[in-house]
Design an enzyme around this catalytic site. Structure first.
Site, PDB file in Angstrom:
ATOM      1  N   ASN A  88       0.803  -1.219   0.000  1.00 21.97           N
ATOM      2  CA  ASN A  88       0.000   0.000   0.000  1.00 21.97           C
ATOM      3  C   ASN A  88       0.845   1.283   0.000  1.00 21.97           C
ATOM      4  OD1 ASN A  88      -2.482   1.747   0.809  1.00 21.97           O
ATOM      5  ND2 ASN A  88      -0.984   2.057   2.453  1.00 21.97           N
ATOM      6  N   TYR A 153       3.491   9.416 -11.389  1.00 24.70           N
ATOM      7  CA  TYR A 153       2.543   8.707 -10.519  1.00 24.70           C
ATOM      8  C   TYR A 153       1.605   7.780 -11.314  1.00 24.70           C
ATOM      9  CZ  TYR A 153      -1.014   7.877  -6.947  1.00 24.70           C
ATOM     10  OH  TYR A 153      -1.898   7.279  -6.075  1.00 24.70           O
ATOM     11  N   LYS A 157       1.373   3.560 -11.398  1.00 20.84           N
ATOM     12  CA  LYS A 157       0.166   2.779 -11.085  1.00 20.84           C
ATOM     13  C   LYS A 157      -0.253   1.903 -12.266  1.00 20.84           C
ATOM     14  CE  LYS A 157      -0.256   4.195  -6.806  1.00 20.84           C
ATOM     15  NZ  LYS A 157      -0.040   3.268  -5.675  1.00 20.84           N
TER      16      LYS A 157
HETATM   17  P1  NAD Z   1      -0.634   8.652   2.816  1.00 19.30           P
HETATM   18  O1  NAD Z   1       0.381   9.622   2.343  1.00 19.30           O
HETATM   19  O2  NAD Z   1      -1.638   9.064   3.836  1.00 19.30           O
HETATM   20  O3  NAD Z   1       0.068   7.326   3.301  1.00 19.30           O
HETATM   21  C1  NAD Z   1       1.161   6.797   2.595  1.00 19.30           C
HETATM   22  C2  NAD Z   1       1.782   5.726   3.422  1.00 19.30           C
HETATM   23  O4  NAD Z   1       2.974   5.290   2.751  1.00 19.30           O
HETATM   24  C3  NAD Z   1       2.197   6.219   4.805  1.00 19.30           C
HETATM   25  O5  NAD Z   1       1.904   5.219   5.755  1.00 19.30           O
HETATM   26  C4  NAD Z   1       3.697   6.391   4.666  1.00 19.30           C
HETATM   27  O6  NAD Z   1       4.390   6.160   5.883  1.00 19.30           O
HETATM   28  C5  NAD Z   1       4.029   5.305   3.670  1.00 19.30           C
HETATM   29  N1  NAD Z   1       5.297   5.592   3.021  1.00 19.30           N
HETATM   30  C6  NAD Z   1       5.641   6.722   2.351  1.00 19.30           C
HETATM   31  N2  NAD Z   1       6.915   6.599   1.950  1.00 19.30           N
HETATM   32  C7  NAD Z   1       7.349   5.395   2.380  1.00 19.30           C
HETATM   33  C8  NAD Z   1       8.573   4.690   2.275  1.00 19.30           C
HETATM   34  N3  NAD Z   1       9.622   5.204   1.633  1.00 19.30           N
HETATM   35  N4  NAD Z   1       8.665   3.462   2.840  1.00 19.30           N
HETATM   36  C9  NAD Z   1       7.616   2.922   3.470  1.00 19.30           C
HETATM   37  N5  NAD Z   1       6.431   3.527   3.595  1.00 19.30           N
HETATM   38  C10 NAD Z   1       6.320   4.746   3.058  1.00 19.30           C
HETATM   39  O7  NAD Z   1      -1.333   8.145   1.494  1.00 19.30           O
HETATM   40  P2  NAD Z   1      -2.700   7.379   1.215  1.00 19.30           P
HETATM   41  O8  NAD Z   1      -3.563   8.354   0.530  1.00 19.30           O
HETATM   42  O9  NAD Z   1      -3.200   6.615   2.370  1.00 19.30           O
HETATM   43  O10 NAD Z   1      -2.162   6.387   0.079  1.00 19.30           O
HETATM   44  C11 NAD Z   1      -1.985   5.000   0.267  1.00 19.30           C
HETATM   45  C12 NAD Z   1      -1.938   4.352  -1.099  1.00 19.30           C
HETATM   46  O11 NAD Z   1      -3.163   4.632  -1.784  1.00 19.30           O
HETATM   47  C13 NAD Z   1      -0.828   4.866  -1.998  1.00 19.30           C
HETATM   48  O12 NAD Z   1      -0.290   3.777  -2.740  1.00 19.30           O
HETATM   49  C14 NAD Z   1      -1.544   5.829  -2.926  1.00 19.30           C
HETATM   50  O13 NAD Z   1      -0.884   5.947  -4.171  1.00 19.30           O
HETATM   51  C15 NAD Z   1      -2.881   5.150  -3.057  1.00 19.30           C
HETATM   52  N6  NAD Z   1      -3.995   6.010  -3.473  1.00 19.30           N
HETATM   53  C16 NAD Z   1      -4.433   7.038  -2.693  1.00 19.30           C
HETATM   54  C17 NAD Z   1      -5.502   7.819  -3.103  1.00 19.30           C
HETATM   55  C18 NAD Z   1      -6.042   8.969  -2.276  1.00 19.30           C
HETATM   56  O14 NAD Z   1      -6.859   9.760  -2.784  1.00 19.30           O
HETATM   57  N7  NAD Z   1      -5.669   9.113  -1.028  1.00 19.30           N
HETATM   58  C19 NAD Z   1      -6.116   7.547  -4.335  1.00 19.30           C
HETATM   59  C20 NAD Z   1      -5.645   6.499  -5.111  1.00 19.30           C
HETATM   60  C21 NAD Z   1      -4.588   5.732  -4.650  1.00 19.30           C
END
Ligand code: NAD
Length: 245
Positions: A88, A153, A157
């Protein structure tokens, strides 16, 4: 739904990852929170104190096969198995192509793609030996439409979807299912920081009329991790309110 299963969730310290961690714990699993720093892992563990010994924290460099292999071995040692891996952790960027550096592009590909490959490989080695498992990846709605800035990005994906489909075909013989969830705009810290009128504007463009909650996404991860999805592999499930932006 996940009783007696052990799951590792990368990027499990906040946002969507933390919601997956809680959902899995509420459904009986042992859960390992994988974060980037010990400090943030410790903070997440403090918020999960009520689950006692069913939670563990790790923070290996997710692109380092040796570090990930050792961390996953410690999970198997503590809980006896590694049944579910949720890749994730991810980073995003909206830099214009004209300003994008190779370094920034590589950083996105490292965490969003290479780390998925490294963690899947380490987990699959354990899962094959124990007779099966589930690998789940976090994709995004931008893996279908791209986005008008920050090409790294969506590129990453699209690659996650490719890894998901390919690994599903390769690992099926080892009883390892591989699927992805593609969230739309989800109310994590990033969205919470936006002005209300901007969130309202985004919501108005989504057929279901709202942005997603981390729990909406976590529920899809719950289904895919569970035996309810026993014949589902190679799928990318959209959890986006039918958004097309
Ligand atoms: P967030 O920024 O709240 O969380 C990201 C997480 O990744 C955090 O726990 C952070 O500690 C971890 N992380 C970042 N860099 C890291 C590293 N180098 N090593 C280990 N962990 C690391 O983001 P989110 O919105 O919860 O996103 C989670 C996933 O969902 C991501 O893959 C993101 O691309 C995807 N996503 C998010 C959304 C959205 O709208 N929030 C939409 C589509 C996809």
């Amino acid at each position: 739904m996940l009783k007696n299963k052990t799951a590792v969730v990368t990027g499990g310290t906040r946002g969507i990852g933390f919601a997956i961690v809680k959902t899995y714990l509420d459904n009986g699993a042992n859960v390992v929170v994988a974060g980037s720093r010990q400090e943030t892992v410790d903070k997440a563990l403090a918020r999960l104190a009520e689950y006692g010994g069913r939670v563990m924290g790790i923070c290996p460099d997710l692109c380092d096969p040796e570090a990930v292999g050792a961390a996953f071995a410690s999970v198997k040692e503590k809980f006896g198995s590694l049944d579910i891996l949720v890749n994730n952790a991810g980073v995003s960027s909206r830099t214009s192509l004209y300003d994008y550096t190779v370094d920034e592009f590589s950083k996105i590909m490292d965490l969003n793609v290479t780390a998925v490959f490294v963690c899947a490989q380490a987990a699959a080695r354990i899962m094959k030996e124990q007779g099966g498992g589930v690998i789940l990846n976090t994709s995004s709605m931008v893996s279908r439409y791209g986005q008008p800035a920050g090409c790294g990005y969506p590129t990453s994906k699209f690659a996650v979807n490719g890894l998901t489909t390919s690994l599903a075909r390769e690992l099926a013989k080892d009883q390892i299912r591989v699927n992805a969830v593609a969230p739309g705009v989800t109310a994590t810290d990033m969205v919470a920081a936006l002005p209300k009128e901007m969130v309202d504007r985004i919501s108005a463009g989504i057929p279901l009329g709202r942005v997603g909650q981390p729990e909406d996404v976590a529920n899809a991860f719950l289904y895919l991790a569970s035996d309810q999805a026993s014949y589902v592999t190679g799928a990318v499930i959209n959890v986006d309110g039918a958004a097309m932006t």
